[in-house]
Design an enzyme around this catalytic site. Structure first.
Site, PDB file in Angstrom:
ATOM      1  N   GLY A 161       0.826  -1.200   0.000  1.00  0.00           N
ATOM      2  CA  GLY A 161       0.000   0.000   0.000  1.00  0.00           C
ATOM      3  C   GLY A 161       0.861   1.251   0.000  1.00  0.00           C
ATOM      4  O   GLY A 161       1.968   1.258   0.535  1.00  0.00           O
ATOM      5  N   LYS A 162       0.354   2.305  -0.618  1.00  0.00           N
ATOM      6  CA  LYS A 162       1.014   3.611  -0.553  1.00  0.00           C
ATOM      7  C   LYS A 162       0.200   4.424   0.443  1.00  0.00           C
ATOM      8  O   LYS A 162      -0.802   5.054   0.094  1.00  0.00           O
ATOM      9  CB  LYS A 162       0.958   4.264  -1.940  1.00  0.00           C
ATOM     10  CG  LYS A 162       2.309   4.382  -2.621  1.00  0.00           C
ATOM     11  CD  LYS A 162       2.203   4.950  -4.003  1.00  0.00           C
ATOM     12  CE  LYS A 162       2.789   6.338  -4.136  1.00  0.00           C
ATOM     13  NZ  LYS A 162       4.212   6.461  -3.822  1.00  0.00           N
TER      14      LYS A 162
END
Ligand code: PPE
Length: 308
Positions: A161-162
């Site tokens: 995930g960012k």
């Protein structure tokens, strides 16, 4: 109120195009306090035939939704709607080439760590952004240091995930590097192996082999995947495997990849000259190939481009 540095005409906010200066949020915006939000960084390039194309739009939008899923955030729009909104933003701002920042964040309502029923909000901003680590950096290579800050353990930072809050770790490393007179920092993971730079993946070349740290401890970079594919298509050997700090010191070449940084060579690391101390032949070849692809000069990778 205008934003210093960056400006434009319109910002897409929660389904509406709003005037640039009107895209404001309340100070009780949950993400502002606790950092739970997700974002993307995407580039749009002018193509040789005079059009504009977004690089790997589908992959970026799907990573945005995966980042939200990891963080139990439900984006109240479909992937198709976000894709269309990104293209609409580029058109509204008449931006032929630049950077695209979709951000999904948690709005106001409850305070405290549990966001309750606070709305998930989405903004899309586009702006012109030149070479992230400088034009000179692209051509000559940059100077980097190994950060004194470790990359989070994979079970603390979900690397698929960012996530906004994860970037505090990157900012600590980036600021330390700049204060110490370098251009960028490379971070080691909690086992001491090379992980990634503050906003880029790392590649190392020695002899005929290109190596890059494997996915569990690094962001699954879309530029990383693209460069691996381009390199393999050209007959180069690319291994996704552990890399140590001293392997970087004795490498022929080290380079970084990222949407913002594109393909940027490192000419010096911790006061050790890397290779010949300038952009090496592998980085140069991959950089040229990458710029050919994004400018629409290589029909083989046409499917990576979405015309605006
Ligand atoms: N690692 C990290 C930690 C990272 O933030 C990025 C992108 C990458 C690797 C490369 O991923 P990709 O862009 O999919 O190839 N960093 C973004 C943020 C830069 C910023 O300063 O903001 C980017 O390059 O858009």
């Amino acid at each position: 109120m205008s934003t210093p540095g960056i400006t434009g005409k319109k910002i897409w906010l929660d389904g509406q195009m709003v005037d640039w200066d009107k895209a404001q949020v309340h100070v009780l915006t949950h993400t502002l306090h606790y950092g739970l939000g997700v974002f993307e960084g995407i580039r749009c390039y002018r193509t040789d035939d005079g059009r504009s194309a977004v690089f790997r739009l589908k992959e970026h939008v799907s990573r945005l939704f995966e980042s939200a899923h990891i963080n139990l955030m439900e984006i109240p729009f479909s992937e198709a709607e976000i894709t269309e909104a990104i293209l609409a933003c580029l058109r509204e701002n008449e931006l032929p080439e630049g950077y695209i920042r979709p951000l999904a964040f948690i709005g106001e309502g409850a305070m405290g760590l549990h966001p309750g029923d606070n709305p998930v909000r989405v903004a899309i901003v586009v702006w012109p952004w030149g070479a992230y680590l400088g034009e000179e950096g692209l051509e000559r290579g940059i100077r980097a240091k190994i950060s004194t800050f470790s990359r989070h353990h994979v079970n603390a930072k979900m690397t698929k995930g960012k996530t906004c809050g994860d970037y505090v770790n990157s900012i600590l490393a980036k600021r330390e590097a700049l204060l110490d007179g370098y251009d960028e920092a490379i971070m080691l993971d909690t086992e001491g192996q090379v992980s990634e730079a503050t906003g880029e993946n790392v590649f190392v070349v020695r002899g005929n082999v290109i190596k890059t740290p494997p996915l569990p401890t690094v962001l699954d970079g879309i530029t990383r995947a693209s460069v691996i594919e381009i390199a393999r298509d050209r007959g180069m050997t690319v291994e996704e495997t552990g890399v140590t700090r001293d392997e970087l010191y004795v490498a022929d070449e080290v380079f970084l990849t990222g949407t913002a940084a594109e393909v940027t060579p490192i000419r010096e690391l911790d006061h050790r000259t890397i290779g010949t101390g300038s952009r090496g032949p592998v980085a140069k070849a991959l950089q040229e190939a990458f710029f050919d692809v994004v400018a629409g000069r290589d029909a083989k990778y046409e499917s990576w481009l979405t015309i605006v």
